[in-house]
Write a protein that holds these residues in place. Structure first.
Motif, PDB file in Angstrom:
ATOM      1  N   VAL A 149       0.727  -1.169  -0.123  1.00 34.02           N
ATOM      2  CA  VAL A 149      -0.157  -0.033  -0.029  1.00 34.02           C
ATOM      3  C   VAL A 149       0.832   1.267  -0.075  1.00 34.02           C
ATOM      4  O   VAL A 149       0.589   2.297  -0.687  1.00 34.02           O
ATOM      5  CB  VAL A 149      -0.927   0.078   1.234  1.00 34.02           C
ATOM      6  N   LYS A 150       2.085   1.259   0.591  1.00 29.28           N
ATOM      7  CA  LYS A 150       2.777   2.398   1.048  1.00 29.28           C
ATOM      8  C   LYS A 150       3.874   2.420  -0.379  1.00 29.28           C
ATOM      9  O   LYS A 150       4.313   3.675  -0.365  1.00 29.28           O
ATOM     10  CB  LYS A 150       3.482   2.336   2.462  1.00 29.28           C
ATOM     11  N   GLY A 151       4.362   1.515  -0.965  1.00 23.31           N
ATOM     12  CA  GLY A 151       4.958   1.459  -1.942  1.00 23.31           C
ATOM     13  C   GLY A 151       6.483   1.060  -1.851  1.00 23.31           C
ATOM     14  O   GLY A 151       7.391   1.662  -2.470  1.00 23.31           O
ATOM     15  N   TYR A 152       6.655   0.278  -0.800  1.00 23.77           N
ATOM     16  CA  TYR A 152       7.952  -0.046  -0.330  1.00 23.77           C
ATOM     17  C   TYR A 152       8.155  -1.320  -0.950  1.00 23.77           C
ATOM     18  O   TYR A 152       7.307  -2.249  -0.740  1.00 23.77           O
ATOM     19  CB  TYR A 152       8.277   0.021   1.177  1.00 23.77           C
ATOM     20  N   PRO A 153       9.415  -1.679  -1.594  1.00 20.68           N
ATOM     21  CA  PRO A 153       9.860  -3.098  -1.831  1.00 20.68           C
ATOM     22  C   PRO A 153      10.185  -3.713  -0.669  1.00 20.68           C
ATOM     23  O   PRO A 153      10.392  -3.240   0.499  1.00 20.68           O
ATOM     24  CB  PRO A 153      11.130  -2.995  -2.653  1.00 20.68           C
ATOM     25  N   PHE A 154       9.840  -5.034  -0.501  1.00 17.97           N
ATOM     26  CA  PHE A 154       9.827  -5.722   0.809  1.00 17.97           C
ATOM     27  C   PHE A 154      10.618  -7.004   0.546  1.00 17.97           C
ATOM     28  O   PHE A 154      10.014  -8.119  -0.536  1.00 17.97           O
ATOM     29  CB  PHE A 154       8.565  -6.149   1.277  1.00 17.97           C
ATOM     30  N   LYS A 155      11.708  -7.353   1.286  1.00 24.75           N
ATOM     31  CA  LYS A 155      12.455  -8.910   1.396  1.00 24.75           C
ATOM     32  C   LYS A 155      12.174  -9.582   2.555  1.00 24.75           C
ATOM     33  O   LYS A 155      12.345  -9.010   3.661  1.00 24.75           O
ATOM     34  CB  LYS A 155      13.836  -8.519   0.896  1.00 24.75           C
ATOM     35  N   VAL A 156      11.632 -10.810   2.278  1.00 26.45           N
ATOM     36  CA  VAL A 156      11.520 -11.609   3.534  1.00 26.45           C
ATOM     37  C   VAL A 156      12.255 -12.935   3.781  1.00 26.45           C
ATOM     38  O   VAL A 156      12.554 -13.499   2.481  1.00 26.45           O
ATOM     39  CB  VAL A 156       9.999 -12.200   3.268  1.00 26.45           C
ATOM     40  N   VAL A 157      12.765 -12.932   4.794  1.00 33.42           N
ATOM     41  CA  VAL A 157      13.574 -14.333   5.041  1.00 33.42           C
ATOM     42  C   VAL A 157      12.780 -15.151   5.939  1.00 33.42           C
ATOM     43  O   VAL A 157      12.053 -14.901   6.943  1.00 33.42           O
ATOM     44  CB  VAL A 157      14.775 -14.051   5.980  1.00 33.42           C
ATOM     45  N   SER A 158      12.472 -16.495   5.487  1.00 32.49           N
ATOM     46  CA  SER A 158      11.355 -17.194   5.965  1.00 32.49           C
ATOM     47  C   SER A 158      11.996 -18.630   5.861  1.00 32.49           C
ATOM     48  O   SER A 158      12.988 -18.876   5.652  1.00 32.49           O
ATOM     49  CB  SER A 158       9.856 -17.169   5.394  1.00 32.49           C
ATOM     50  N   SER A 159      10.907 -19.480   5.907  1.00 33.39           N
ATOM     51  CA  SER A 159      11.477 -20.899   5.968  1.00 33.39           C
ATOM     52  C   SER A 159      10.159 -21.854   5.428  1.00 33.39           C
ATOM     53  O   SER A 159       9.124 -21.540   5.590  1.00 33.39           O
ATOM     54  CB  SER A 159      11.853 -21.214   7.410  1.00 33.39           C
ATOM     55  N   ASP A 160      10.796 -23.077   5.077  1.00 31.47           N
ATOM     56  CA  ASP A 160       9.826 -24.027   4.437  1.00 31.47           C
ATOM     57  C   ASP A 160       9.094 -25.007   5.911  1.00 31.47           C
ATOM     58  O   ASP A 160       8.314 -25.599   5.601  1.00 31.47           O
ATOM     59  CB  ASP A 160      10.461 -25.120   3.608  1.00 31.47           C
ATOM     60  N   ALA A 161       9.428 -24.364   7.171  1.00 28.33           N
ATOM     61  CA  ALA A 161       8.937 -24.906   8.195  1.00 28.33           C
ATOM     62  C   ALA A 161       7.476 -24.316   8.511  1.00 28.33           C
ATOM     63  O   ALA A 161       6.710 -24.765   9.302  1.00 28.33           O
ATOM     64  CB  ALA A 161       9.693 -24.440   9.346  1.00 28.33           C
ATOM     65  N   PHE A 162       6.970 -23.455   7.604  1.00 30.21           N
ATOM     66  CA  PHE A 162       5.837 -22.483   7.791  1.00 30.21           C
ATOM     67  C   PHE A 162       4.912 -22.829   6.652  1.00 30.21           C
ATOM     68  O   PHE A 162       5.453 -23.074   5.693  1.00 30.21           O
ATOM     69  CB  PHE A 162       6.190 -20.936   7.923  1.00 30.21           C
ATOM     70  N   ALA A 163       3.869 -22.610   6.960  1.00 29.54           N
ATOM     71  CA  ALA A 163       2.828 -22.950   5.983  1.00 29.54           C
ATOM     72  C   ALA A 163       2.804 -22.259   4.698  1.00 29.54           C
ATOM     73  O   ALA A 163       2.951 -20.965   4.473  1.00 29.54           O
ATOM     74  CB  ALA A 163       1.159 -22.425   6.679  1.00 29.54           C
ATOM     75  N   ARG A 164       2.719 -23.140   3.691  1.00 25.48           N
ATOM     76  CA  ARG A 164       2.715 -22.806   2.259  1.00 25.48           C
ATOM     77  C   ARG A 164       1.757 -21.346   2.083  1.00 25.48           C
ATOM     78  O   ARG A 164       2.154 -20.580   1.089  1.00 25.48           O
ATOM     79  CB  ARG A 164       2.417 -23.922   1.502  1.00 25.48           C
ATOM     80  N   GLU A 165       0.718 -21.448   2.477  1.00 27.17           N
ATOM     81  CA  GLU A 165      -0.327 -20.358   2.217  1.00 27.17           C
ATOM     82  C   GLU A 165       0.335 -19.063   2.842  1.00 27.17           C
ATOM     83  O   GLU A 165       0.092 -18.142   2.125  1.00 27.17           O
ATOM     84  CB  GLU A 165      -1.408 -20.632   3.172  1.00 27.17           C
ATOM     85  N   LYS A 166       0.965 -19.098   3.614  1.00 26.30           N
ATOM     86  CA  LYS A 166       1.680 -17.904   4.188  1.00 26.30           C
ATOM     87  C   LYS A 166       2.733 -17.128   3.272  1.00 26.30           C
ATOM     88  O   LYS A 166       2.671 -16.137   3.133  1.00 26.30           O
ATOM     89  CB  LYS A 166       2.123 -17.843   5.573  1.00 26.30           C
ATOM     90  N   LEU A 167       3.564 -18.191   2.740  1.00 26.75           N
ATOM     91  CA  LEU A 167       4.605 -17.888   1.907  1.00 26.75           C
ATOM     92  C   LEU A 167       3.861 -17.285   0.705  1.00 26.75           C
ATOM     93  O   LEU A 167       4.439 -16.416  -0.026  1.00 26.75           O
ATOM     94  CB  LEU A 167       5.570 -19.094   1.789  1.00 26.75           C
ATOM     95  N   GLN A 168       2.874 -17.634   0.325  1.00 26.32           N
ATOM     96  CA  GLN A 168       2.126 -17.626  -1.028  1.00 26.32           C
ATOM     97  C   GLN A 168       1.506 -16.334  -0.764  1.00 26.32           C
ATOM     98  O   GLN A 168       1.510 -15.408  -1.782  1.00 26.32           O
ATOM     99  CB  GLN A 168       1.181 -18.564  -1.330  1.00 26.32           C
ATOM    100  N   THR A 169       0.949 -15.982   0.205  1.00 24.81           N
ATOM    101  CA  THR A 169       0.429 -14.637   0.520  1.00 24.81           C
ATOM    102  C   THR A 169       1.444 -13.391   0.508  1.00 24.81           C
ATOM    103  O   THR A 169       1.389 -12.453  -0.227  1.00 24.81           O
ATOM    104  CB  THR A 169      -0.385 -14.614   1.879  1.00 24.81           C
ATOM    105  N   MET A 170       2.612 -13.674   1.019  1.00 25.64           N
ATOM    106  CA  MET A 170       3.551 -12.558   0.982  1.00 25.64           C
ATOM    107  C   MET A 170       4.033 -12.445  -0.677  1.00 25.64           C
ATOM    108  O   MET A 170       4.170 -11.131  -1.045  1.00 25.64           O
ATOM    109  CB  MET A 170       4.866 -13.147   1.866  1.00 25.64           C
ATOM    110  N   ARG A 171       4.054 -13.490  -1.537  1.00 26.46           N
ATOM    111  CA  ARG A 171       4.458 -13.172  -2.646  1.00 26.46           C
ATOM    112  C   ARG A 171       3.344 -12.707  -3.114  1.00 26.46           C
ATOM    113  O   ARG A 171       3.649 -11.728  -4.412  1.00 26.46           O
ATOM    114  CB  ARG A 171       4.663 -14.620  -3.354  1.00 26.46           C
TER     115      ARG A 171
END
Length: 315
Positions: free
Chosen positions: A90-112
């Motif tokens: 919404v604010k127009g900032y690029p966002f880089k995420v460090v995450s893991s395959d230990a977490f729900a795929r839906e959450k990773l897909q939401t970030m993308r």
């Protein structure tokens, strides 16, 4: 059900907060305290993390540490990442995420879906092991060496407490009569600390109970272990957790939390994840201990839609 807030929001960011509170009906024993649950999955990304994400970004903007053209970085198990990705979009900032395959795929897909760029740190067998969060933090630290990066660093960022104080103030406005106890699972500790501060400022005498997975009960036993309750039980004491603002820590069995999440959906119509089930297990314990005439409050932290690819709601 209409939203409590009135008027037209200028942007999706103004839709954060003012979430409803419901009284549990079927799973609470007849001779026990009332149990009220604040449905935080009514927030735009389906999680209470929207509150802290907005606070981290807007407080940094106000200080001038986050400026147009900079990129935001965070390590996250998913919900914080989804919320930050939403706010940054919404604010127009690029966002880089460090995450893991230990977490729900839906959450990773939401970030993308919100436009975030992901770096995946591999887990051990898909489990949240004590070494996982430190490895994610180190990866984020490396990215943050770039001067064009603003690292929100949620575990050390007191802005998240500010973001959750509004949740506590909403509870005071929504609930008639005193709150006798509030319980919530601890990840960053922002929610528990924010609610505690808001209640204390209002001179509430509510007992504040920190919850954690019994299999990784570091706060109560000093021993970290393996579990699969996303977003909590990081295997160390969160830097923002202040012992002056809570009364007790309880370990809750993960199996009971998972069963409770399913019961909440099937018996109360509350569709949430494992940490919400854990919160309600803790709340029911307190309700039986304090008895009739008392009010226990907890939070359904995120929507069950984030867990449909896993085994929580299989069968």
């Amino acid at each position: 059900m209409p939203l409590p807030a009135k008027g037209v929001c200028a942007s999706a960011l103004q839709a954060i907060g003012n979430t409803p509170v419901v009284r549990l009906q079927k799973i609470v024993p007849t001779i026990s305290a009332d149990v009220l649950v604040k449905l935080e999955y009514f927030n735009p990304t389906g999680s209470y993390k929207d509150r802290m994400a907005l606070s981290m970004i807007e407080e940094a903007e106000a200080r001038g540490t986050l400026r147009p053209g900079m990129t935001v970085v965070e390590y996250t198990g998913g919900s914080t990442g989804s919320s930050l990705a939403f706010v940054c979009a919404v604010k127009g900032y690029p966002f880089k995420v460090v995450s893991s395959d230990a977490f729900a795929r839906e959450k990773l897909q939401t970030m993308r879906a919100f436009g975030a760029e992901l770096m995946i740190v591999p887990s051990v067998g898909g489990q949240v092991t004590p070494d996982l969060t430190p490895r994610m933090i180190e990866a984020a630290r490396e990215l943050a060496k770039d001067p064009g990066i603003y690292w929100t660093d949620q575990l050390h960022n007191a802005d998240i407490i500010t973001g959750h104080e509004k949740l506590g103030r909403e509870l005071l406005e929504q609930i008639e009569g005193p709150i006798h106890a509030f319980c919530g699972a601890v990840g960053t500790a922002g929610m528990l600390m924010g609610v505690a501060r808001a209640l204390r400022q209002a001179n509430s005498q509510a007992r504040m109970i920190a919850l954690e997975p019994a299999s990784s009960a570091f706060l109560s036993t000093g021993k970290a272990g393996t579990h699969h309750v996303e977003g909590i039980g990081i295997g160390s004491v969160p830097p923002l957790l202040d012992s002056a603002f809570y009364d007790e820590v309880r370990g809750i069995d993960e199996g009971e939390a998972r069963q409770m999440a399913r019961r909440l959906a099937q018996e109360e119509g509350i569709f949430a994840g494992v940490s919400s089930g854990l919160n309600v297990v803790g709340a029911l314990q307190l309700a039986q201990e304090l008895g009739a005439g008392h009010t226990i409050v907890t939070v359904a932290v995120d929507t069950g839609l984030k867990y449909l690819a896993g085994d929580l709601y299989e069968g």
